[in-house]
Design an enzyme around this catalytic site. Structure first.
Site, PDB file in Angstrom:
ATOM      1  N   HIS A  65       0.816  -1.219   0.000  1.00 32.57           N
ATOM      2  CA  HIS A  65       0.000   0.000   0.000  1.00 32.57           C
ATOM      3  C   HIS A  65       0.846   1.264   0.000  1.00 32.57           C
ATOM      4  CE1 HIS A  65      -3.579  -2.488   1.766  1.00 32.57           C
ATOM      5  NE2 HIS A  65      -3.462  -2.626   0.467  1.00 32.57           N
ATOM      6  N   GLY A 115      -1.477  -9.075  12.743  1.00 31.81           N
ATOM      7  CA  GLY A 115      -2.097  -7.775  12.981  1.00 31.81           C
ATOM      8  C   GLY A 115      -2.837  -7.164  11.816  1.00 31.81           C
ATOM      9  N   THR A 116      -3.582  -8.008  11.086  1.00 34.41           N
ATOM     10  CA  THR A 116      -4.462  -7.433  10.066  1.00 34.41           C
ATOM     11  C   THR A 116      -5.862  -8.002  10.230  1.00 34.41           C
ATOM     12  OG1 THR A 116      -4.894  -7.139   7.692  1.00 34.41           O
ATOM     13  CG2 THR A 116      -3.729  -9.166   8.327  1.00 34.41           C
ATOM     14  N   ASN A 133      -3.015 -12.345  16.295  1.00 33.79           N
ATOM     15  CA  ASN A 133      -3.915 -11.190  16.369  1.00 33.79           C
ATOM     16  C   ASN A 133      -4.545 -11.159  17.754  1.00 33.79           C
ATOM     17  OD1 ASN A 133      -6.177  -9.280  15.782  1.00 33.79           O
ATOM     18  ND2 ASN A 133      -5.557  -9.601  13.665  1.00 33.79           N
ATOM     19  N   ALA A 180       0.911  -8.812  19.209  1.00 36.01           N
ATOM     20  CA  ALA A 180       2.071  -9.220  18.416  1.00 36.01           C
ATOM     21  C   ALA A 180       3.382  -9.067  19.199  1.00 36.01           C
ATOM     22  CB  ALA A 180       2.130  -8.410  17.126  1.00 36.01           C
TER      23      ALA A 180
END
Ligand code: BJW
Length: 253
Positions: free
Chosen positions: A122, A191-192, A217, A235
């Site tokens: 991104h 962590g998504t 997570n 995390a």
């Protein structure tokens, strides 16, 4: 699918057995460095939803406003330090011959921790892109002296070199990420929320091609039922212990 709060021996064995390992990260990995996640506390800025400001329409309407938002975030990120989860991934990179780090994050904290060549899906908040010639420039100066910043070559306004909703992901990185996912033996997803496509499809690409896929997570996510294991925990608390055990197992061979 399974859920655990502890690093089991089976988990360690499955990860250590992979000849090619992929780590795929989202904003949750930077939460313990003080960077807000997207669907958590970045939700609102001056009454705007993040999605409203992360868009071509918002930028065309008011580039100054969008840049003010990015500049606040840049200054916050500039002060942030990588946390133990970022550093554990650097250790993994050193231990595995075949290793790829794919990140959705634009904060640059993986590089600051020492990760060599993360695939940035991104973009990066530390780069700008000329709105006229589309060349990409480093924008590491912080704070920026001119808002909005302009292209040093042609004087046109720069936009942040990030991917907004409705825009295609950069071709080279997305291609590289798909290849890494398709050919890895294991993937650790950190962590998504796995809600944003097409990045969120990468763990499924890995799984469909036979990889062992585990997520780390604080909560279950959109892909939890589709992958092998969810390791519940922060995390920075969980990853260093997992990585240490995996590396010890790899080196014992
Ligand atoms: C912890 C923790 C701790 C907390 N430890 N964990 C179907 C197919 C394809 C596309 C679409 C589709 N449906 C809709 C779309 C379009 C859209 C999309 O996916 N929308 C969904 C929201 C529905 N996708 C796009 O528009 C993409 N482009 C596209 O599809 O183009 C098509 C196209 C092709 C060809 C030509 C033209 C177009 C582009 C997506 C761009 C995403 N951009 C952003 C902004 C970046 C810039 C900026 O920052 O300003 O990227 S949005 C935002 O979301 C950011 C992130 O990288 C991304 C993912 O978020 P992330 O990292 O998962 O964060 P959160 O907050 O969601 O989750 C955090 C997680 O951490 C949570 O699970 C917590 O529990 C956890 N956590 N603390 C561990 N300590």
């Amino acid at each position: 699918m399974g859920t655990t709060t502890e690093v089991t021996q089976e988990l360690v064995e499955r990860l250590a057995a992979a000849s090619d390992l992929v780590v795929f990260t989202g904003s949750g990995i930077s939460a313990e460095s003080g960077i807000p996640t997207y669907r958590g506390n970045l939700a609102l800025w001056a009454g705007f939803r993040a999605e409203e400001l992360s868009s071509v329409a918002a930028f065309e309407r008011d580039p100054g406003q969008v840049w003010t938002w990015y500049e606040e975030r840049r200054q916050q990120i500039a002060k942030a330090e990588p946390n133990p989860a970022h550093r554990a991934i650097v250790d993994l990179e050193r231990a595995f011959k075949g290793f790829h780090l794919i990140t959705q994050n634009i904060d640059g904290l993986h590089q600051k921790a020492g990760s060599k060549d993360p695939i940035e899906l991104h973009g990066s908040i530390w780069r700008g892109r000329c709105t006229r010639e589309h060349i990409i420039v480093d924008l590491t100066e912080c704070p920026l002296t001119t808002l909005p910043p302009v292209c040093g070559r042609c004087g046109a306004v720069l936009r942040p070199d990030v991917v907004w909703f409705g825009e295609a992901l950069p071709h080279g990185p997305f291609e590289a990420a798909n290849l890494a996912a398709a050919f890895c033996g294991a993937m650790i997803v950190v962590g998504t929320s796995a809600q944003v496509m097409p990045a969120a499809s990468l763990p499924l690409v890995a799984k469909q091609n036979g990889a062992f896929v585990v997520e780390v997570n604080t909560e279950h996510t959109a892909i939890s039922t589709l992958i092998d294991e969810t390791l519940l925990g922060a995390a920075g608390g969980v990853l260093p212990g997992l990585v240490e055990k995996v590396i010890r197992r790899v080196e014992s061979r």
